[in-house]
Design a protein around this motif. Structure first.
Motif, PDB file in Angstrom:
ATOM      1  N   GLY A 132       0.819  -1.199   0.000  1.00  0.00           N
ATOM      2  CA  GLY A 132       0.000   0.000   0.000  1.00  0.00           C
ATOM      3  C   GLY A 132       0.857   1.254   0.000  1.00  0.00           C
ATOM      4  O   GLY A 132       2.063   1.204   0.230  1.00  0.00           O
ATOM      5  N   LEU A 133       0.222   2.376  -0.270  1.00  0.00           N
ATOM      6  CA  LEU A 133       0.928   3.644  -0.328  1.00  0.00           C
ATOM      7  C   LEU A 133       0.931   4.326   1.028  1.00  0.00           C
ATOM      8  O   LEU A 133       0.029   4.140   1.849  1.00  0.00           O
ATOM      9  N   ARG A 134       1.957   5.142   1.247  1.00  0.00           N
ATOM     10  CA  ARG A 134       2.014   5.923   2.480  1.00  0.00           C
ATOM     11  C   ARG A 134       0.888   6.957   2.499  1.00  0.00           C
ATOM     12  O   ARG A 134       0.433   7.404   1.441  1.00  0.00           O
ATOM     13  N   PRO A 135       0.452   7.368   3.696  1.00  0.00           N
ATOM     14  CA  PRO A 135      -0.611   8.382   3.784  1.00  0.00           C
ATOM     15  C   PRO A 135      -0.186   9.694   3.116  1.00  0.00           C
ATOM     16  O   PRO A 135       0.950  10.140   3.265  1.00  0.00           O
ATOM     17  N   ARG A 136      -1.123  10.294   2.386  1.00  0.00           N
ATOM     18  CA  ARG A 136      -0.898  11.601   1.775  1.00  0.00           C
ATOM     19  C   ARG A 136      -1.500  12.687   2.666  1.00  0.00           C
ATOM     20  O   ARG A 136      -2.376  12.402   3.490  1.00  0.00           O
ATOM     21  N   PRO A 137      -1.054  13.949   2.511  1.00  0.00           N
ATOM     22  CA  PRO A 137      -1.632  15.036   3.313  1.00  0.00           C
ATOM     23  C   PRO A 137      -3.150  15.085   3.184  1.00  0.00           C
ATOM     24  O   PRO A 137      -3.695  14.962   2.085  1.00  0.00           O
ATOM     25  N   GLY A 138      -3.819  15.230   4.322  1.00  0.00           N
ATOM     26  CA  GLY A 138      -5.275  15.312   4.341  1.00  0.00           C
ATOM     27  C   GLY A 138      -5.976  13.984   4.492  1.00  0.00           C
ATOM     28  O   GLY A 138      -7.184  13.944   4.747  1.00  0.00           O
ATOM     29  N   GLN A 139      -5.241  12.873   4.326  1.00  0.00           N
ATOM     30  CA  GLN A 139      -5.878  11.571   4.501  1.00  0.00           C
ATOM     31  C   GLN A 139      -5.971  11.215   5.984  1.00  0.00           C
ATOM     32  O   GLN A 139      -5.157  11.643   6.801  1.00  0.00           O
ATOM     33  N   GLU A 140      -6.972  10.413   6.294  1.00  0.00           N
ATOM     34  CA  GLU A 140      -7.205   9.963   7.662  1.00  0.00           C
ATOM     35  C   GLU A 140      -6.571   8.591   7.847  1.00  0.00           C
ATOM     36  O   GLU A 140      -6.635   7.746   6.955  1.00  0.00           O
ATOM     37  N   VAL A 141      -5.941   8.381   9.005  1.00  0.00           N
ATOM     38  CA  VAL A 141      -5.303   7.095   9.287  1.00  0.00           C
ATOM     39  C   VAL A 141      -5.899   6.495  10.553  1.00  0.00           C
ATOM     40  O   VAL A 141      -6.363   7.209  11.441  1.00  0.00           O
ATOM     41  N   SER A 142      -5.885   5.173  10.613  1.00  0.00           N
ATOM     42  CA  SER A 142      -6.222   4.453  11.841  1.00  0.00           C
ATOM     43  C   SER A 142      -5.023   3.592  12.214  1.00  0.00           C
ATOM     44  O   SER A 142      -4.466   2.888  11.354  1.00  0.00           O
ATOM     45  N   VAL A 143      -4.613   3.675  13.469  1.00  0.00           N
ATOM     46  CA  VAL A 143      -3.443   2.935  13.929  1.00  0.00           C
ATOM     47  C   VAL A 143      -3.766   2.222  15.241  1.00  0.00           C
ATOM     48  O   VAL A 143      -4.631   2.652  16.005  1.00  0.00           O
ATOM     49  N   LYS A 144      -3.041   1.145  15.467  1.00  0.00           N
ATOM     50  CA  LYS A 144      -3.016   0.514  16.787  1.00  0.00           C
ATOM     51  C   LYS A 144      -1.764   1.024  17.487  1.00  0.00           C
ATOM     52  O   LYS A 144      -0.674   0.997  16.907  1.00  0.00           O
ATOM     53  N   VAL A 145      -1.911   1.501  18.721  1.00  0.00           N
ATOM     54  CA  VAL A 145      -0.791   2.147  19.415  1.00  0.00           C
ATOM     55  C   VAL A 145      -0.593   1.553  20.802  1.00  0.00           C
ATOM     56  O   VAL A 145      -1.552   1.378  21.560  1.00  0.00           O
ATOM     57  N   LEU A 146       0.665   1.257  21.107  1.00  0.00           N
ATOM     58  CA  LEU A 146       1.099   0.989  22.475  1.00  0.00           C
ATOM     59  C   LEU A 146       2.214   1.978  22.783  1.00  0.00           C
ATOM     60  O   LEU A 146       3.110   2.186  21.962  1.00  0.00           O
ATOM     61  N   GLY A 147       2.157   2.607  23.948  1.00  0.00           N
ATOM     62  CA  GLY A 147       3.196   3.553  24.348  1.00  0.00           C
ATOM     63  C   GLY A 147       3.681   3.225  25.743  1.00  0.00           C
ATOM     64  O   GLY A 147       2.876   2.967  26.645  1.00  0.00           O
ATOM     65  N   ALA A 148       5.012   3.215  25.928  1.00  0.00           N
ATOM     66  CA  ALA A 148       5.577   2.820  27.214  1.00  0.00           C
ATOM     67  C   ALA A 148       6.684   3.776  27.636  1.00  0.00           C
ATOM     68  O   ALA A 148       7.364   4.389  26.801  1.00  0.00           O
ATOM     69  N   LEU A 149       6.859   3.882  28.951  1.00  0.00           N
ATOM     70  CA  LEU A 149       7.980   4.621  29.525  1.00  0.00           C
ATOM     71  C   LEU A 149       9.248   3.770  29.449  1.00  0.00           C
ATOM     72  O   LEU A 149       9.198   2.579  29.124  1.00  0.00           O
ATOM     73  N   GLU A 150      10.375   4.384  29.798  1.00  0.00           N
ATOM     74  CA  GLU A 150      11.649   3.658  29.761  1.00  0.00           C
ATOM     75  C   GLU A 150      11.647   2.451  30.694  1.00  0.00           C
ATOM     76  O   GLU A 150      12.318   1.455  30.435  1.00  0.00           O
ATOM     77  N   ASP A 151      10.885   2.543  31.803  1.00  0.00           N
ATOM     78  CA  ASP A 151      10.848   1.420  32.745  1.00  0.00           C
ATOM     79  C   ASP A 151       9.856   0.338  32.327  1.00  0.00           C
ATOM     80  O   ASP A 151       9.642  -0.634  33.054  1.00  0.00           O
ATOM     81  N   GLY A 152       9.241   0.516  31.152  1.00  0.00           N
ATOM     82  CA  GLY A 152       8.299  -0.478  30.650  1.00  0.00           C
ATOM     83  C   GLY A 152       6.857  -0.222  31.027  1.00  0.00           C
ATOM     84  O   GLY A 152       5.960  -0.944  30.569  1.00  0.00           O
ATOM     85  N   GLY A 153       6.609   0.789  31.851  1.00  0.00           N
ATOM     86  CA  GLY A 153       5.236   1.089  32.252  1.00  0.00           C
ATOM     87  C   GLY A 153       4.405   1.556  31.072  1.00  0.00           C
ATOM     88  O   GLY A 153       4.788   2.481  30.351  1.00  0.00           O
ATOM     89  N   LEU A 193       0.008   0.485  11.428  1.00  0.00           N
ATOM     90  CA  LEU A 193      -0.873   1.264  10.553  1.00  0.00           C
ATOM     91  C   LEU A 193      -1.945   0.328   9.998  1.00  0.00           C
ATOM     92  O   LEU A 193      -1.663  -0.555   9.185  1.00  0.00           O
ATOM     93  N   LEU A 194      -3.180   0.531  10.448  1.00  0.00           N
ATOM     94  CA  LEU A 194      -4.277  -0.367  10.093  1.00  0.00           C
ATOM     95  C   LEU A 194      -4.940   0.019   8.778  1.00  0.00           C
ATOM     96  O   LEU A 194      -5.301  -0.847   7.979  1.00  0.00           O
ATOM     97  N   GLU A 195      -5.134   1.335   8.576  1.00  0.00           N
ATOM     98  CA  GLU A 195      -5.942   1.762   7.425  1.00  0.00           C
ATOM     99  C   GLU A 195      -5.610   3.205   7.073  1.00  0.00           C
ATOM    100  O   GLU A 195      -5.289   4.016   7.949  1.00  0.00           O
ATOM    101  N   VAL A 196      -5.696   3.515   5.778  1.00  0.00           N
ATOM    102  CA  VAL A 196      -5.571   4.882   5.273  1.00  0.00           C
ATOM    103  C   VAL A 196      -6.778   5.141   4.383  1.00  0.00           C
ATOM    104  O   VAL A 196      -7.127   4.315   3.542  1.00  0.00           O
ATOM    105  N   ARG A 197      -7.445   6.272   4.580  1.00  0.00           N
ATOM    106  CA  ARG A 197      -8.590   6.605   3.722  1.00  0.00           C
ATOM    107  C   ARG A 197      -8.670   8.122   3.577  1.00  0.00           C
ATOM    108  O   ARG A 197      -8.024   8.862   4.320  1.00  0.00           O
ATOM    109  N   GLU A 198      -9.487   8.563   2.638  1.00  0.00           N
ATOM    110  CA  GLU A 198      -9.639   9.998   2.418  1.00  0.00           C
ATOM    111  C   GLU A 198     -10.207  10.643   3.675  1.00  0.00           C
ATOM    112  O   GLU A 198     -11.108  10.097   4.314  1.00  0.00           O
ATOM    113  N   GLY A 199      -9.667  11.815   4.032  1.00  0.00           N
ATOM    114  CA  GLY A 199     -10.113  12.511   5.235  1.00  0.00           C
ATOM    115  C   GLY A 199     -11.569  12.912   5.134  1.00  0.00           C
ATOM    116  O   GLY A 199     -12.058  13.274   4.067  1.00  0.00           O
ATOM    117  N   LEU A 200     -12.255  12.829   6.259  1.00  0.00           N
ATOM    118  CA  LEU A 200     -13.671  13.174   6.297  1.00  0.00           C
ATOM    119  C   LEU A 200     -13.829  14.654   6.606  1.00  0.00           C
ATOM    120  O   LEU A 200     -13.204  15.173   7.527  1.00  0.00           O
TER     121      LEU A 200
END
Length: 228
Positions: A1-22, A87-94
């Motif tokens: 697939g193509l990378r997101p272009r300006p103005g497109q909407e993206v859906s992502v799955k995100v996990l974020g952690a501190l340095e200690d793993g929290g 990166l789950l999905e890219v579609r035209e921005g609403l």
């Protein structure tokens, strides 16, 4: 697939952690438009480099995460973060305008909250961008007419956004733009004390002392506890 272009909407799955793993971020489907300022800079800058289905890791220094203040109660000040992003999905921005009133209110509140985050960090241009995007979501015709309560909530949120714009413009020392934002708030809510107070202060800065005195007197009548 193509990378997101300006103005497109993206859906992502995100996990974020501190340095200690929290773990401080866990979102199975976060949806946003890169460049709109709705998410941390690490995601704003990193996700447009990805392709659908790709998994990436971003190690974000604090300016690209939650900034110098951090985020209470779980992200300490100046904390670097490690993000795992799919990166789950890219579609035209609403366009937000045809959304139902309740969805417009949610989107407006989300963007205003993001603006407040930028404001607290001292990033006033980014705060302004978020407040203006919030107004874009709140303004204009809806997919369905708002009910009386929704109409009132839309008006209240627009006044708050214009007041936020005025505060950010004042921080940037842009007096004319700040005045315009105050006047926009007052066009919706003529007795809004915060907008009156700021307008009076700005008029005084311009040397328009007679006008300033009238406006500040009105602000004090509405809220005697105001600090002029």
């Amino acid at each position: 697939g193509l990378r997101p272009r300006p103005g497109q909407e993206v859906s992502v799955k995100v996990l974020g952690a501190l340095e200690d793993g929290g773990l401080v971020e866990r979102d199975p489907r976060l949806t946003f438009v890169p460049g709109y300022g709705d998410v941390v800079q690490a995601l704003e800058l990193g996700v447009p480099t990805m392709q659908p289905g790709e998994v990436a890791f971003f190690l974000a220094a604090f300016p690209y995460g939650y900034g110098r203040p951090g985020r209470e109660p779980d992200v300490p000040p100046e904390a670097p973060l490690l993000f795992e992003v799919t990166l789950l999905e890219v579609r035209e921005g609403l366009d937000p305008q045809p959304l139902p009133p309740a969805a417009r209110l949610r989107l407006g509140a989300q963007r205003r909250e993001r603006g407040n985050f930028h404001f607290a960090r001292g990033d006033f241009p980014a705060a302004l961008r978020s407040y203006r995007l919030a107004l874009r979501a709140l303004d204009g015709p809806a997919a369905a007419p708002p009910g009386p309560q929704e109409e009132e909530e839309l008006r209240e949120q627009r006044v708050k956004c214009f007041n936020n714009c005025a505060a950010a413009e004042m921080k940037l020392q842009r007096v004319e733009e700040a005045l315009a934002a105050c006047e926009a708030a007052l066009s919706i809510s003529p007795d809004n004390g915060r907008a009156l107070l700021r307008r009076g202060q700005l008029l005084a800065q311009q040397g328009r002392d007679v006008e300033a005195a009238l406006v500040l007197r009105r602000a004090l009548e509405l809220d005697p506890a105001s600090e002029v």
